[in-house]
Motif scaffolding. Structure first.
Motif: not given
Ligand SMILES: Cc1cc2nc3c(=O)[nH]c(=O)nc-3n(C[C@H](O)[C@H](O)[C@H](O)COP(=O)(O)OP(=O)(O)OC[C@H]3O[C@@H](n4cnc5c(N)ncnc54)[C@H](O)[C@@H]3O)c2cc1C
Length: 365
Positions: A10-12, A31-32, A39, A42-44, A93, A117, A272, A282, A284-285
């Motif tokens: 994902g983003l992180a 990546e799974r 995803k 809010g996409e903000f 996203r 994983v 996350d 908004g 979290g990203m």
């Molecule tokens: C309802 C809601 C609204 C939101 N709105 C906003 C917003 O408007 N603006 C904002 O900035 N933030 C927003 N956020 C927060 C934001 O979406 C997250 O903070 C951000 O996506 C976190 O990125 P990440 O890379 O940690 O996780 P993710 O983007 O969830 O990426 C995790 C990745 O790991 C992969 N994965 C998971 N399990 C496994 C596994 N076992 N093996 C291999 N791969 C795996 C997944 O497929 C995914 O691609 C919102 C969150 C929610 C829940």
């Protein structure tokens, strides 16, 4: 063995892969999902997130992102509008995550998609395609827990939240009305965000308490009735076309700072997987991207995981704490009512609230 084994693209995870691979290190990213996917979000994109994307060589405007300059808070039949303290962007996203994982590949990261994983044990990940090892392991699987040393740290809350997302094609009049604005509608038991993203789509994202969801009847039809009871959302979405057959959904959302045991062990937790900040701010990203910058610094300077987690906590604590206060406060109908009418009397309060719930500026020193 990879210098950095990154679990989750994902983003992180993708941002960390870009930064570590850009420095010439051997990065393996797992990546799974097999390809681009929607995803719940809010996409903000806040100004902090946009800044980090530029540092990674990703330009959201070139991907079709649309500017968002105002916030409109809706409570029942009433609404109040104010300027945001910055220009945010709306970008799906589906598009953003794909651009970032592709960027990681161009920097030289070895990306394997469709690999899940199953368990992490020390520096070895057991996956659906066999074992993968890294000198450093970065855990970036988002909200989904991974079994670590035989234990799943799910962080499941008693009454967590559920989230939904749906894209719409609005009528031209409704799209004009929404352009440049994020609409935040407050309800008993949850809230909804509505804004435009690329390709003339609107994104509706909802968060509600699991209890509220069950009381409503526990399905999307009931949830639609819930948010369509709001006249402002109803007016914008009326005659719009839902673009997915069914909404994207996620359950068991648990917000707040991480528990202490999270910071133990050799793996670095990102985004996350580290902590979820309430969605209504908004940011979290931005936190996911910030964690990637800090994690990359940690790996490249061969620092330990504990010092990385301490730095991440220091940079995110204030944002998450303030966002939690705001989200918890708005759950009380009396406080919600009072906050709404205060903002109505003095709209710049909304601008200040948006400003107060930002991450601190990134300082690479
Ligand atoms: C309802 C809601 C609204 C939101 N709105 C906003 C917003 O408007 N603006 C904002 O900035 N933030 C927003 N956020 C927060 C934001 O979406 C997250 O903070 C951000 O996506 C976190 O990125 P990440 O890379 O940690 O996780 P993710 O983007 O969830 O990426 C995790 C990745 O790991 C992969 N994965 C998971 N399990 C496994 C596994 N076992 N093996 C291999 N791969 C795996 C997944 O497929 C995914 O691609 C919102 C969150 C929610 C829940």
């Amino acid at each position: 063995m990879a210098d950095a084994l990154i679990l989750g693209g994902g983003l992180a995870g993708s941002a960390a892969a870009c930064l570590i691979a850009r420095d010439g290190k051997h990065v393996s990213l797992l990546e799974r999902e097999t390809g681009p996917h929607h995803k719940v979000c809010g996409e903000f994109l806040s100004i902090e997130a946009v800044g980090h994307l530029h540092q990674l060589g990703v330009d959201p405007l070139a991907l079709g992102a649309v500017p968002i300059e105002r916030i409109r808070v809706v409570q029942g039949h009433h609404d109040v509008e104010a300027a945001l303290p910055f220009t945010a962007l709306g970008l799906s996203r589906f598009t953003l995550d794909e651009a970032l994982i592709a960027k990681a590949e161009t920097y030289g990261a070895h990306v394997e998609r469709g690999v899940r994983v199953l368990e992490l044990s020390g520096r070895t990940a057991r996956t659906t395609r066999g074992e993968r090892e890294g000198r450093r392991v970065l855990l970036a699987t988002g909200k989904l827990p991974v079994r670590e040393q035989g234990v799943v740290l799910s962080g499941r809350a008693e009454d967590g939240f559920v989230g939904f997302k749906m894209h719409y094609r609005l009528t031209p009049a409704a799209a004009r009305q929404l352009a440049g604005t994020i609409v935040l509608a407050l309800f008993d038991g949850g809230y909804a965000g509505l804004q435009l993203v690329e390709d003339e789509r609107a994104n509706l994202c909802l968060i509600l308490r699991r209890k509220t969801f069950s009381q409503l009847g526990g399905d999307w039809t009931a949830v639609r009735g819930w948010f369509e009871s709001n006249p402002v959302l109803q007016r914008i979405l009326a005659d719009g076309d839902a673009l997915f057959e069914k909404p994207v959904a996620v359950a068991n959302l648990t917000y707040g700072l991480p528990s202490r045991d999270h910071a133990e062990g050799p793996a670095l937790s990102l985004g996350d997987r580290w902590a979820m900040t309430p969605s209504l701010t908004g940011d979290g990203m931005a936190i996911a991207l910030r964690s990637a910058f800090l994690a990359a610094q940690c790996v490249l300077s061969e620092a330990d995981a504990a010092s990385y987690h301490r730095r991440l906590a220091a940079q995110t604590r204030r944002q998450i704490t303030r966002a939690m206060v705001l989200q918890n406060g708005l759950e009380s109908s009396a406080l919600r009512f009072a906050a709404y009418w205060l903002a109505r009397l003095h709209p710049p309060l909304l601008t200040r609230a948006a400003h107060a719930t930002r991450l601190p500026a990134w300082n690479e020193a």
